[in-house]
Design a protein around this motif. Structure first.
Motif, short mmCIF file in Angstrom:
data_model
loop_
_atom_site.label_atom_id
_atom_site.label_comp_id
_atom_site.label_asym_id
_atom_site.label_seq_id
_atom_site.Cartn_x
_atom_site.Cartn_y
_atom_site.Cartn_z
N UNK B 301 0.88 -1.07 0.07
CA UNK B 301 0.00 -0.05 -0.05
C UNK B 301 0.88 1.15 0.09
N UNK B 302 0.38 2.15 0.33
CA UNK B 302 1.01 3.66 0.15
C UNK B 302 1.40 4.29 1.57
N UNK B 303 1.08 3.72 2.57
CA UNK B 303 1.15 4.52 3.93
C UNK B 303 2.58 4.18 4.60
N UNK B 304 3.26 5.29 4.64
CA UNK B 304 4.57 5.08 5.21
C UNK B 304 4.83 5.64 6.49
N UNK B 305 5.26 4.93 7.56
CA UNK B 305 5.71 5.42 8.89
C UNK B 305 7.00 6.02 8.77
N UNK B 306 7.11 7.27 9.43
CA UNK B 306 8.44 7.79 9.61
C UNK B 306 8.99 7.83 11.02
N UNK B 307 10.13 7.11 11.40
CA UNK B 307 10.45 7.10 12.65
C UNK B 307 11.79 8.15 12.83
N UNK B 308 11.70 9.04 13.55
CA UNK B 308 12.72 10.03 13.56
C UNK B 308 13.31 10.57 14.87
N UNK B 309 14.54 11.22 15.02
CA UNK B 309 14.98 11.84 16.36
C UNK B 309 15.02 13.39 16.01
N UNK B 310 14.70 13.86 14.81
CA UNK B 310 15.14 14.80 14.27
C UNK B 310 14.02 15.32 13.43
N UNK B 311 13.09 16.18 13.94
CA UNK B 311 11.84 16.85 13.40
C UNK B 311 12.24 17.12 11.83
#
Lengths: 695, 695
Positions: B301-311
């Motif tokens: 599908x087209x839904x992506x999670x983005x995990x970050x420590x820097x906005x």
């Protein structure tokens, strides 16, 4: 020295909430200040320890021996407010607040940010939610960015202002990794006080800065930014901006990230063009274009010589240059002869472009001779040098060959490094030859030079010549006759109309206007006139009375409303249909021009300009607007058509923009659809329009 | 084992013209074979020395102890021809010729290349003008590329076939620098014999290869390439191609570089789409997309999670994903709760996306917990992890946190490395997480996964159902009646027409066709009929005789030719106008569909398909063609319009393609302009057309 000067180059810094542990965020700033050789005074403030890194630590702001130039506040969101108040009371010039938890989190954060602003009073504020700033020129890091863990970074002429803190660290380390020197890096983030425009304005006067790179999430005050940008342009210091929020997802993320209200991305695009800011399309362009501009070399045309020892990479660069409208002509006879004279007898083909010296040609003297010949050649405006696989084992070769040639010409010289050879690239860059590892970057960089060379400051319409709104300005949604009258009041040429209330009046109006006319229902209640039989075209005076009666009957049956007022309008034919409109964007008032009919939407054929606050568009800008349309050829004599009266169109656009400026906030909506642009000498005519006004 | 297998994995190699000096091109291949641990037999051939690097050197090919699997020929262009003949006579399986000076230099080079081909006889040939090949899987370098000076390079599942030698070295060193493993690299260059399609066909069967990357300057045999590409698709081995020649400059450079005839770049675009080849837009995509595809993870599908420590960097990636139509929704309630449970009490905001753990969240357990929660979440189809400035000082952190999570999910996991941290990126990549330093690459890579998932093999029209050309096929430029008859013969629906020679016949034809008709001059001599009064529309039977006489008089006055034949044609109205055409491209026969009127040119609204040799388009392909038009909404019920009869349009396109296939080389030119597509159920009608035929 003003407060921003003190902020960027303080002689004394209080670090409020400093920690003894340099691994913690609160321990980093003092550590970085010392590591990178800050020579001013450092006052750590922490009631729980005596010293930090050998420095005397103060128990409170009140206990400081004097007011510092800058207070760097590392406390949490609530305690930072108190610290800022105390720093302001002491007479500190500026404070930097790193804590998050303000406007960017919404809800209670807005209150906290308001409190912070109140606490600062007349003291200037950077942040909150910022990673701080780095003055590379003077080696002053006022930041907790992990990128400062690097042992050293090169000073240079590129300043960087970012609305994101993380991106500041990214740029600092990326520039350093490529041998690119920076002057100042500033993260403005929430912009509770100081914003991007303030730093742009300041950096134009910074002798250490010659190019300004911006990372923008949202511009808070378009007019302030415009003034700063035009000042930079006038000073010959180009601005390159990367702006996020191009997609819906990104726009939302940007808003939640810094709590700003984002304008339409297309408006930014138009705005940047208007004020001479070069927009970086890819993130890497934000370093590549400033790097190239910072060399101060001049691009006078579009012809590029490519010197290579590996055919494939030369072709790759040539292809990308071609996509940007650059040309790669073969050498002229004199240059070809000079190149052939260098030849060493192998298969090198030196009279084509890319000029391929082959592997055998990789000798310093031959390269230098070829470079000099190409820079001397009147056939070329710029030179791109390709570094092949030899750059891995022999990174100095190319930089060594080029360096002595550079002072003899001011044409741009770039390098494309084909293999993974970061050392060769960094050496070239530090020898004043911008080196890129993406073939696209060569084209983008030269395009940046071209855009700077071609940009001209806008001659915005004068504010004093404005026409005042009519005394009897209606409020709400205007009917077509009122809209027509309003457009005409401001000098927009309109198809002639007569308002009539009876069949006899209508016939008389038709005779007066001459020839065939359109008969239109006039009503504020009925919006889709054509759907209810409320528009009849090509009406003659002879049939007018019957047509009006038929319309009355049709409309009454279909809507239950018996129409009592009608518009008789001259028919306009033989022109090109356009749409001329206005929208209010968070950035300001926008004038839109679009192709007529379905083309505006289907082919997205629109162009726009942001109006300066209270100002109008100039004729030059109006013409540029029309030329930006994909369908401009239809106005410009496409396939033997008569040329359209674009001067009349430009005058209509200027007049329309004058109406927008004059009405100001009272104007809610305005669109002329269609406006017909007739063949040259015959003018333009607004044929229908919508206006909504508020008091 | 076939010859290509022997070429790629020989057990014995003769190096003809080997030099004792490893710094020279001719000295490199033996040096590289030994350096990288080739375990087969090496036979250097050089009459002037006894040994090279301790290996016995043979004075001539004739003196070799046996026929080698591969002869690597390092001699100049003329002497290489003799060497190739001797190798072939000895029974060598394949020869690699590095020399340049063949077809790519034009003139005499063409003769030399023909001689080389003749000399090879049935022995297979790689090159000439090639840098050779590198079998990374089996550590067999048969190349002089300077990139082989590297001490080591990682073996992996990506094969690379390049029409440029220099690009081979570039890819080898770039992949190595990023920790990306390759299987085979082959430079085909002049393709005197073996071409890209041959290697694609072979690599589909190579168990060490799962993705094939191509660097294309020009495809010599489109049908051979098509077969190989469809075989790869059927085997689930995606092909990613970067093709140069997108600009005029690049196309010319490519031609002079390898001596090939370039087809139109737009045709390549269509062709690649048809045969399931993913086109890399930027050069870096040619590594990034294969790298991502090679991990074998599934995008559903087209839904992506983005995990970050820097906005900031999270927003940057989110924005770029949005531009490619990906979504970044916030976590569902269950996932948000799992994320909150990991929280350590600071300002991290874990219920938005990008999911920002902040600097405080950079702990292996917290990261691992967050990654697992996001991969488990039904809200996400993929995960992108952002490496912030911490990646500089602590490059192992993120790779260590992700690695244990990967086996628990088959969703794609990518990384964006925000600072300059090549070590962190390479570690991630070698831990099966493709890591990118450009935010655009994350979107491009996911888009590559999506395109592979969505591609379906074309159901091309059957060849046996073709209609034969009419027996009385005319030659030359057909008049409109003839063109109309030809279109109709092949099943293209046409507006009804009658050919008449007198006013009386014309009136009778108008009555027969009913209603209003168009009257058109029929003449091969007069091309611009409307300009000389040769077209009258909306003619009724009553006025037909007068109209015909007037046309006769007008045309005679304006051209000096008295017309004797006319076309009476039913008027078609209420439809959407399109253009349906054909062109012969170096790649093959192309079917073009374009928006009607000026839109085809002004808005470049065209779509195209390459026909398989002798084949037609399928109905599915014809519909796809129509859907690719920017103006497709106009056919699909735009703003309340009736939907157009797209089934009839598709049938007309299929019939037109059948005509093209059936007429073959006899068809020089064919265009229907316009073809009207009427509302649903009412069909389509060709209303005018041009056909040129040759014998």
């Amino acid at each position: 020295m003003n407060a921003i000067s003190h902020l960027l180059a303080p002689r004394s810094v209080a670090v409020v909430g400093a920690s003894t542990d340099p691994a913690k965020t609160a321990g980093k700033p003092v550590h970085f200040l010392r590591k990178h050789g800050f020579t001013g005074e450092i006052f750590p403030v922490n009631p729980r320890v005596e010293t930090i890194d050998g420095l005397r630590c103060y128990p409170s702001i009140a206990a400081l021996p004097k007011a510092p130039h800058v207070g760097l506040v590392l406390l949490g969101a609530e305690r930072a407010i108190t610290a800022v108040r105390e720093l302001a009371e002491l007479g500190t010039k500026a404070a930097i607040v790193l804590a998050s938890g303000y406007a960017e989190v919404g809800g209670d954060g807005h209150r906290r940010q308001a409190d912070l602003i109140a606490a600062a009073g007349s003291m200037r504020l950077l942040g909150p939610n910022t990673i701080g700033l780095v003055n590379v020129t003077d080696r002053i890091p006022l930041s907790a960015s992990g990128a400062l863990d690097m042992d050293d970074f090169a000073a240079g002429p590129i300043a960087f202002v970012s609305q994101s803190g993380g991106i500041l660290g990214s740029m600092l380390s990326r520039a350093s990794g490529r041998g690119i020197g920076l002057s100042k890096l500033i993260s403005t983030s929430n912009e509770a006080d100081l914003e991007v425009a303030d730093f742009v304005d300041h950096l134009v006067d910074d002798p250490a800065t010659s190019v300004i790179a911006l990372y923008i999430e949202s511009i808070r005050d378009a007019d302030r930014f415009r003034r700063a940008a035009l000042k930079a342009a006038a000073a010959g210091k180009p601005i390159v901006a990367y702006k996020i929020g191009r997609s819906e997802a990104g726009a939302q993320a940007a808003v939640s990230h810094t709590g700003a209200l984002a304008g339409s991305d297309k408006t930014y695009d138009a705005f940047f063009r208007q004020v001479g800011v070069i927009r970086a399309e890819n993130f890497s362009d934000l370093l590549d274009i400033p790097l190239t501009l910072s060399k101060g070399r001049k691009l006078r045309g579009k012809r590029v010589a490519i010197l290579t020892s590996t055919g494939g990479a030369g072709t790759l660069v040539s292809d990308n240059l071609g996509l940007y409208g650059f040309e790669t002509p073969p050498p002229d006879a004199v240059t070809a002869a000079r190149l052939r004279a260098l030849q060493t007898g192998d298969q090198a083909v030196l009279d084509r472009n890319p000029i391929d010296v082959t592997l055998a040609g990789l000798q310093p003297e031959l390269l230098r001779g070829a470079i000099e010949a190409l820079l001397d050649s009147p056939t070329y405006d710029a030179l791109t040098i390709i570094v092949g696989s030899s750059g891995v084992a022999n990174p100095e070769l190319m930089a060594g060959a080029i360096a002595p040639c550079l002072p003899k010409s001011d044409k741009p010289v770039l390098a494309y490094v084909s293999p993974h050879a970061p050392q060769a690239a960094a050496l070239l860059t530090s020898h004043d030859v911008p080196a890129f590892s993406a073939p696209e970057s060569c084209a983008v960089a030269l395009d940046g030079l071209r855009r700077v060379a071609q940009w001209q400051a806008p001659l915005s319409g004068a504010k004093q010549d404005q026409i005042s709104p009519p005394a009897d300005l209606a409020i709400g949604s205007l009917d077509e006759a009122q809209a027509n009258a309003l457009f005409a009041h401001f000098g927009v040429p309109c198809a002639r109309v007569r308002v009539v209330a009876s069949a006899a009046e209508a016939e008389a109006a038709a005779r007066e206007l001459g020839g065939r006319v359109a008969l239109k229902l006039l009503s504020k209640e009925i919006t889709h006139k054509s759907d209810v039989g409320g528009v009849i075209v090509n009406v003659t005076p002879e049939t007018m009375q019957d047509d009006l009666k038929r319309m009355t009957a049709d409309v009454t049956v279909k809507t239950g409303i018996k129409p009592s007022r009608f518009l008789v309008q001259e028919m306009v034919s033989g022109g090109t249909e356009l749409i001329l409109g206005f929208k209010r964007d968070p950035l300001g008032a926008v004038i839109l021009l679009g192709a007529g009919g379905t083309a505006t939407e289907i082919f997205k054929d629109t162009a726009m300009r942001l109006l300066p606050a209270g100002g109008t568009l100039s004729t030059v800008e109006a013409l540029e607007l029309a030329r930006e349309l994909k369908s401009w050829p239809l106005l410009d004599g496409y396939r033997g058509r008569p040329k359209a009266d674009v001067d009349a169109l430009a005058a209509a656009i200027v007049a329309f923009s004058g109406m927008v400026a004059s009405l100001g906030e009272r104007l809610v909506e305005a669109e002329i659809n269609p406006i017909f642009v007739l063949p040259q000498g015959r003018g333009a005519r607004a044929a229908d329009g919508v206006v909504v006004l508020q008091s």
